[in-house]
Design an enzyme around this catalytic site. Structure first.
Site, PDB file in Angstrom:
ATOM      1  CE  LYS A 250      -3.360   2.838   2.635  1.00 50.53           C
ATOM      2  NZ  LYS A 250      -3.981   2.662   3.915  1.00 50.53           N
ATOM      3  CG  ASP A 255      -5.682   7.562   4.568  1.00 50.50           C
ATOM      4  OD1 ASP A 255      -6.334   8.538   3.235  1.00 50.50           O
ATOM      5  OD2 ASP A 255      -5.755   7.034   5.179  1.00 50.50           O
ATOM      6  CE  LYS A 262      -6.961   8.688   8.292  1.00 54.87           C
ATOM      7  NZ  LYS A 262      -7.544   7.542   8.722  1.00 54.87           N
ATOM      8  CG  ASP A 273      -2.128   4.817   4.612  1.00 56.57           C
ATOM      9  OD1 ASP A 273      -1.925   3.949   5.572  1.00 56.57           O
ATOM     10  OD2 ASP A 273      -3.007   5.776   4.121  1.00 56.57           O
ATOM     11  CG  ASP A 332     -10.208   7.632   6.272  1.00 56.98           C
ATOM     12  OD1 ASP A 332      -8.950   7.134   5.415  1.00 56.98           O
ATOM     13  OD2 ASP A 332      -9.883   7.458   7.643  1.00 56.98           O
ATOM     14  CD  GLU A 334      -6.705   5.027   2.145  1.00 57.03           C
ATOM     15  OE1 GLU A 334      -7.700   5.192   2.954  1.00 57.03           O
ATOM     16  OE2 GLU A 334      -5.319   5.095   2.797  1.00 57.03           O
ATOM     17  NE  ARG A 336     -11.463  -1.163   3.197  1.00 53.94           N
ATOM     18  CZ  ARG A 336     -11.734  -0.819   4.032  1.00 53.94           C
ATOM     19  NH1 ARG A 336     -12.391  -2.018   3.863  1.00 53.94           N
ATOM     20  NH2 ARG A 336     -10.562  -1.327   5.243  1.00 53.94           N
TER      21      ARG A 336
END
Ligand code: BES
Ligand code: MN
Ligand code: ZN
Length: 496
Positions: A250, A255, A262, A273, A332, A334, A336
């Protein structure tokens, strides 16, 4: 900043700090230590046994007794370092404690002559020493005095030393990628950095236009809110052998949560991230440098998750690579979405024997396991056991989590093939599990493991071999796993 260089020597060199290792005998309070008279530094007469008992030293792993050395020579201090039970974890701890005490020393000599340490323990000592010496700084005037040279005196094999240095160098590269602020760290920057890190290997990068054209709807959808477009980085090392492993990372370079924004406190550390991408890219460097007899392809799905007029909206439906549709109910979730594209691409185009993805995927994972332990989800017991063994060998902790079949229905959508967050109406928590179940949908039933590193990808403090900030979690674990896999006969191939 560069790591200290480590060399081997038969005799003690002149050094600023000398470390003498100490170990309790028979698990009791009495300690044995090398005598610093005789073959110790000239002019220094210390009976280590007497000193240790006077200081009531226990010899615990990482315990350090510092002896200042007066006089004109270069030697400023002698450190007596406890080795605990002499196991690799104890030696890793001791090495790290030593590095912290000697951090301003410029040169350090480690006297290993009094002990018969096994190869894994020696490796762990060197790894702990070097990992704890890692520094990252963007200060205008970086610190000048730092540990630069380490000399190991005693029975250390050149190969063990080289292997330890190599895996720490790769870990430091992963930490650098994570610690780089996102102002600098766009998806394009990550692709360029991958090319630099993986010099000599084949690295191909798909830009946003190609991603759109080829149907990577998850990566495009997550990246479309940013002025800095997404990338898919693919890198290959082919050392022969009978297995093809695909590692997926990933690579969210920042993020914000997207339109499902967030709060500030949750966003603070989100430059981390892309820790999964950093880990798999750096692992490939280590695997190539070790020359392992295995084929490894790395896919790093890089995007910046930003809110803007062009960002995807909650309620949008995107089409993942391979054609499946996903209702995006929370922007959020994101990770996956970008991983699903990469997993489907690996399954459909790369015919791997096994796929492992690494991701800072869910905030629920550190709630379950704490900050030091990664969650392991695996589709086969054999793969889980291999990774658990690698975890023990490398000192990067993980714990196996269940893929609970009953939770799968939470991902059903009335209008798309899947939804990207579990249906709240079912009152299911277990967010890490539903995230893993989402990923599994894209693995084509191949042997697959998922490492949720949301906890251990960063550390809040300098602690043992970890340094504050990015930890490079996964590099040691995966390198250890691939080393064992490349050396094992192809008999396990069908299920590995
Ligand atoms: N990158 C985060 C997960 C994360 C949280 C990593 C904290 C490290 C520390 C991920 O993209 C995320 O935001 N996940 C959401 C999923 C939720 C919306 C279903 C989460 O865990 O809250
Ligand atoms: Mn997120
Ligand atoms: Zn994320």
């Amino acid at each position: 900043m560069p790591l200290p260089s480590v060399v081997l020597a038969a005799d003690l060199p002149p050094a600023v700090v000398l470390a003498v290792l100490t170990q309790p005998s028979d698990g009791g309070a009495r300690l044995v230590g090398a005598r610093l008279t005789g073959d110790g530094p000239p002019g220094l007469a210390v009976d280590v046994d007497v000193l240790l008992s006077r200081e009531a030293a226990k010899g615990e792993a990482g315990e350090i007794i510092a002896v200042p050395v007066p006089g004109p020579g270069p030697l400023e201090r002698v450190l007596l370092v406890g080795l605990g039970d002499g196991s690799p974890p104890a030696l890793r701890k001791a090495g790290a404690a030593l590095a912290r005490r000697a951090k301003d020393a410029v040169s350090l000599a480690v006297d290993l002559r009094a002990f018969e340490l096994e190869a894994p323990a020696l490796r762990a000592l060197v790894e702990g020493l070097l990992l704890a010496s890692y520094r990252f700084s963007r200060k205008a005037e970086p610190k000048v005095r730092a540990l630069q040279d380490v000399t190991l005196v005693g029975p250390v094999g050149q190969d063990e030393l080289a292997a330890a240095v190599l895996v720490v160098t790769a870990t430091a590269a992963a930490r650098d990628l994570v610690n780089t602020p996102s102002l600098e760290k766009s998806p394009e920057w990550l692709a360029d950095s991958a090319r630099t890190l993986l010099t000599g290997l084949s690295v191909t990068v798909l830009d946003e236009m190609e991603l759109r054209r080829k149907g990577f709807g998850g990566i495009v959808g997550v990246g479309q809110g940013s002025t800095r477009p997404p990338r898919l980085i693919q890198a290959v090392y082919d050392g022969g052998g009978s297995r093809h492993v695909v590692l997926v990372g990933k690579g969210i370079t920042f993020d914000t949560g997207g339109l499902s924004l967030k709060p500030n406190d949750s966003m603070l550390a989100m430059k981390t991230d892309m820790g999964g991408a950093a880990a798999v890219l750096a692992t490939l460097r280590a695997v190539a440098d070790l020359g392992l007899a295995i084929r490894v392809t790395v896919l790093a799905a890089a995007a910046e998750n930003m809110p803007s007029g062009s960002a995807q909206r909650p309620g949008d439906v995107l089409t993942q690579y391979g054609g499946r549709t996903v209702e995006v109910l929370n922007t959020d979730a994101e990770g996956r979405l970008v991983l699903a594209d990469a997993l489907a691409y690996a399954d459909r185009k790369l015919s791997p024997d096994v796929i492992v993805d690494v991701a800072t995927l869910t905030g629920a994972m550190p709630i379950a396991l704490g900050k030091r332990v990664a969650g392991l989800f695996a589709s086969t017991d054999e793969l889980a056991e291999q990774l658990e063994q690698a975890s023990t060998d490398s000192g990067e902790p993980l714990w196996r989590m269940p893929l609970v079949e009953d939770y799968r229905v939470a991902l059903d959508s009335p209008i798309a093939d899947l939804r990207n967050i579990g249906r709240p109406k079912l009152k299911l928590s277990g967010g890490s599990i539903t995230a893993a179940l989402f990923l599994r949908e894209f693995t084509g039933g191949r042997p697959w493991a998922h490492l949720d590193i949301a906890g251990p990808a960063r550390s809040g403090a300098d602690e043992d071999e970890l340094t504050k900030g990015g930890t490079g979690y996964g590099v040691r674990l995966l390198t250890s796993w691939l080393t064992a896999l490349s050396a094992s006969p192809a008999a396990t191939r069908a299920s590995a």
